[in-house]
Each structure stands twice: as structure tokens, then as C-alpha cells.
Design a protein around this motif. Sequence first.
Motif, PDB file in Angstrom:
ATOM      1  N   UNK A  13       0.812  -1.221   0.000  1.00  0.00           N
ATOM      2  CA  UNK A  13       0.000   0.000   0.000  1.00  0.00           C
ATOM      3  C   UNK A  13       0.847   1.273   0.000  1.00  0.00           C
ATOM      4  N   UNK A  14       1.940   1.269   0.779  1.00  0.00           N
ATOM      5  CA  UNK A  14       2.805   2.462   0.836  1.00  0.00           C
ATOM      6  C   UNK A  14       3.335   2.802  -0.556  1.00  0.00           C
ATOM      7  N   UNK A  15       3.729   1.763  -1.303  1.00  0.00           N
ATOM      8  CA  UNK A  15       4.253   1.976  -2.658  1.00  0.00           C
ATOM      9  C   UNK A  15       3.168   2.517  -3.584  1.00  0.00           C
ATOM     10  N   UNK A  16       1.934   2.002  -3.431  1.00  0.00           N
ATOM     11  CA  UNK A  16       0.825   2.478  -4.271  1.00  0.00           C
ATOM     12  C   UNK A  16       0.510   3.954  -3.980  1.00  0.00           C
ATOM     13  N   UNK A  17       0.615   4.335  -2.695  1.00  0.00           N
ATOM     14  CA  UNK A  17       0.376   5.740  -2.323  1.00  0.00           C
ATOM     15  C   UNK A  17       1.464   6.631  -2.926  1.00  0.00           C
ATOM     16  N   UNK A  18       2.702   6.131  -2.915  1.00  0.00           N
ATOM     17  CA  UNK A  18       3.802   6.891  -3.515  1.00  0.00           C
ATOM     18  C   UNK A  18       3.581   7.073  -5.027  1.00  0.00           C
ATOM     19  N   UNK A  19       3.050   6.031  -5.677  1.00  0.00           N
ATOM     20  CA  UNK A  19       2.751   6.121  -7.122  1.00  0.00           C
ATOM     21  C   UNK A  19       1.702   7.205  -7.377  1.00  0.00           C
ATOM     22  N   UNK A  20       0.663   7.232  -6.516  1.00  0.00           N
ATOM     23  CA  UNK A  20      -0.384   8.258  -6.654  1.00  0.00           C
ATOM     24  C   UNK A  20       0.202   9.654  -6.471  1.00  0.00           C
ATOM     25  N   UNK A  21       1.086   9.794  -5.465  1.00  0.00           N
ATOM     26  CA  UNK A  21       1.706  11.100  -5.195  1.00  0.00           C
ATOM     27  C   UNK A  21       2.511  11.590  -6.403  1.00  0.00           C
ATOM     28  N   UNK A  22       3.205  10.656  -7.082  1.00  0.00           N
ATOM     29  CA  UNK A  22       3.975  11.013  -8.286  1.00  0.00           C
ATOM     30  C   UNK A  22       3.061  11.540  -9.393  1.00  0.00           C
ATOM     31  N   UNK A  23       1.839  11.019  -9.413  1.00  0.00           N
ATOM     32  CA  UNK A  23       0.860  11.455 -10.414  1.00  0.00           C
ATOM     33  C   UNK A  23       0.081  12.690  -9.939  1.00  0.00           C
ATOM     34  N   UNK A  24       0.546  13.284  -8.831  1.00  0.00           N
ATOM     35  CA  UNK A  24      -0.086  14.480  -8.249  1.00  0.00           C
ATOM     36  C   UNK A  24      -1.513  14.214  -7.744  1.00  0.00           C
ATOM     37  N   UNK A  25      -1.753  12.969  -7.312  1.00  0.00           N
ATOM     38  CA  UNK A  25      -3.048  12.618  -6.711  1.00  0.00           C
ATOM     39  C   UNK A  25      -2.849  12.501  -5.201  1.00  0.00           C
ATOM     40  N   UNK A  26      -3.382  13.443  -4.404  1.00  0.00           N
ATOM     41  CA  UNK A  26      -3.195  13.376  -2.957  1.00  0.00           C
ATOM     42  C   UNK A  26      -3.990  12.221  -2.339  1.00  0.00           C
ATOM     43  N   UNK A  27      -3.362  11.495  -1.408  1.00  0.00           N
ATOM     44  CA  UNK A  27      -4.009  10.375  -0.718  1.00  0.00           C
ATOM     45  C   UNK A  27      -4.082  10.679   0.775  1.00  0.00           C
ATOM     46  N   UNK A  28      -5.265  10.500   1.315  1.00  0.00           N
ATOM     47  CA  UNK A  28      -5.490  10.702   2.753  1.00  0.00           C
ATOM     48  C   UNK A  28      -5.932   9.367   3.356  1.00  0.00           C
ATOM     49  N   UNK A  29      -5.345   8.977   4.498  1.00  0.00           N
ATOM     50  CA  UNK A  29      -5.757   7.739   5.170  1.00  0.00           C
ATOM     51  C   UNK A  29      -6.744   8.067   6.291  1.00  0.00           C
ATOM     52  N   UNK A  30      -7.647   7.122   6.544  1.00  0.00           N
ATOM     53  CA  UNK A  30      -8.682   7.338   7.558  1.00  0.00           C
ATOM     54  C   UNK A  30      -8.779   6.096   8.450  1.00  0.00           C
ATOM     55  N   UNK A  31      -8.781   6.290   9.750  1.00  0.00           N
ATOM     56  CA  UNK A  31      -8.872   5.236  10.781  1.00  0.00           C
ATOM     57  C   UNK A  31      -7.618   4.372  10.899  1.00  0.00           C
ATOM     58  N   UNK A  32      -7.094   3.863   9.774  1.00  0.00           N
ATOM     59  CA  UNK A  32      -5.854   3.072   9.804  1.00  0.00           C
ATOM     60  C   UNK A  32      -4.820   3.793   8.957  1.00  0.00           C
ATOM     61  N   UNK A  33      -3.629   3.990   9.508  1.00  0.00           N
ATOM     62  CA  UNK A  33      -2.640   4.829   8.841  1.00  0.00           C
ATOM     63  C   UNK A  33      -1.609   4.007   8.059  1.00  0.00           C
ATOM     64  N   UNK A  34      -0.949   4.682   7.114  1.00  0.00           N
ATOM     65  CA  UNK A  34       0.232   4.137   6.431  1.00  0.00           C
ATOM     66  C   UNK A  34       1.316   5.202   6.597  1.00  0.00           C
ATOM     67  N   UNK A  35       1.969   5.228   7.771  1.00  0.00           N
ATOM     68  CA  UNK A  35       2.866   6.352   8.097  1.00  0.00           C
ATOM     69  C   UNK A  35       4.076   6.488   7.177  1.00  0.00           C
TER      70      UNK A  35
END
Length: 234
Positions: A13-35
Motif C-alpha cells: 500500500x505504501x508503494x501504491x500511495x507513492x505512485x499516486x503522489x507522483x501522479x499528483x493525486x493526494x491520498x489521505x488515510x482514515x482510521x488506519x494509517x500508512x505512516x
Amino acid sequence: DGIILKADGGDDLAEEIRKAAKEKIPVMTILTDVPNSERISFVSGSDYATGEMYGNLIIEEVQKKREQEERQIRVTVLVDSDSENATPNLIYSGIHEKIASLGEKIKLSAKIIDNSGKFESEETVRDLILDQEPPDIIVCLSAVDTISTYQSIIDYNRVGQISIIGYYSSEDTLEGIQKGIIQSSVLINAQDLGETAADGMSEYLEEEYISEYLTVTPTLIEKSNVENYMKKDE
């Protein structure tokens, strides 16, 4: 334009969030975090406020029990064994700090509970309440543990002997509060979490800045307001 997700603990999941960030798509986590990812913010209940709320409930229940029996009151907090999630430990610390004023009137302990399923929870609770010196008060930090404790208290005829302070608003929990078997339950309101996340994402998309942590204040379900929650469920 933005993603709000409840993390499932998957390794990728952390890697997928990083991929989204590279595409300028902000990701917010709710209840369970991916620090260790590039998520913009984490939305959850305020651990400090939750610990304080539990602490106040314990103090209230200890005082009631000491009116009946002048001795040290045994309190056990059921803590999730998921070592990656620090939240229960922070809540436990908040409880410990809040009840410090009780001094020797209380014996507080934490019981690490296997979070892999309902059966493991039931087994741990059963062993606790059948012990030679069972707790006078059991504090549950999860919905599963609350239901397991409620059912075990009934199954082993401990109603009136062991008090339960629970978590969440499941059907069983609301029924337990209505019957007076569960004293109260702490709830992180799902609607408040959703609204906070939506507001936070909107703010980020407009301002390109947001606080790393957004918190929601917990609410309390007890006998005086349980009917409102039962009506909502219906």
C-alpha cells in the motif's frame, strides 16, 4: 483528484500511495494509517481525548464499586496485539495518566489480546473472567472485544459482578447498554470522520496544504442516550 482510503495493512500500500503522489493525486488515510508513505494526512479519533474519556469512565465505575466493597478494584484493559498500530498503547497511556489520582484504590493491568479473530478474543476473555481473581472492570478498545466480553459475562453468569466499558455502537453493544450489562461505550463517530476527511481533502485541493493529523473527538454512549443510537440503527 484525490483519494481517501482506510488502509488494510497490505505491504504494497505504501508503494501504491507513492505512485499516486507522483501522479499528483493526494491520498489521505482514515482510521488506519500508512505512516511510511507519502499520504498527505491521517484522520482518526483523538487518542488523547479517547484515553481521557476511558479514564473518566473508569474513575466513575471504581468509585461505585468501592461504595459496595472497600478494597482495591481490579481493572483490565484489553489491548490489541497488532504491534504496527500504536493507537491502543497511546490510549492506554492516556488512561493510566487520567486514573493516577486513584492511587492504591485501583490495580490497572493491560491484557494483550490476539486480534486475528472473534474466537481468540472470546478465549482470552473467558480465561480472564474464570480466573481466581477476575477483573472488576474490563475495558475494551475494540468492537470485537466488547461483544466477546458482553457475551462471556452472560454465558458465565458474571452479570452484576464485572463491569464492561466498551467501544463502538454494534447492535450487541447497544443492547448491552440498554440492559445495564455494559456501563457505556466510547464511539468515534463515522459521520464525523467522513466529514473531517472530506473537508480536509477539499482544503488541500484548494490550498495545497493540510495538517498531517486530523482528529475527531470521541462521543459516549450510555443508558441515557442509547435509545437514540438504536433508532439510528433501525
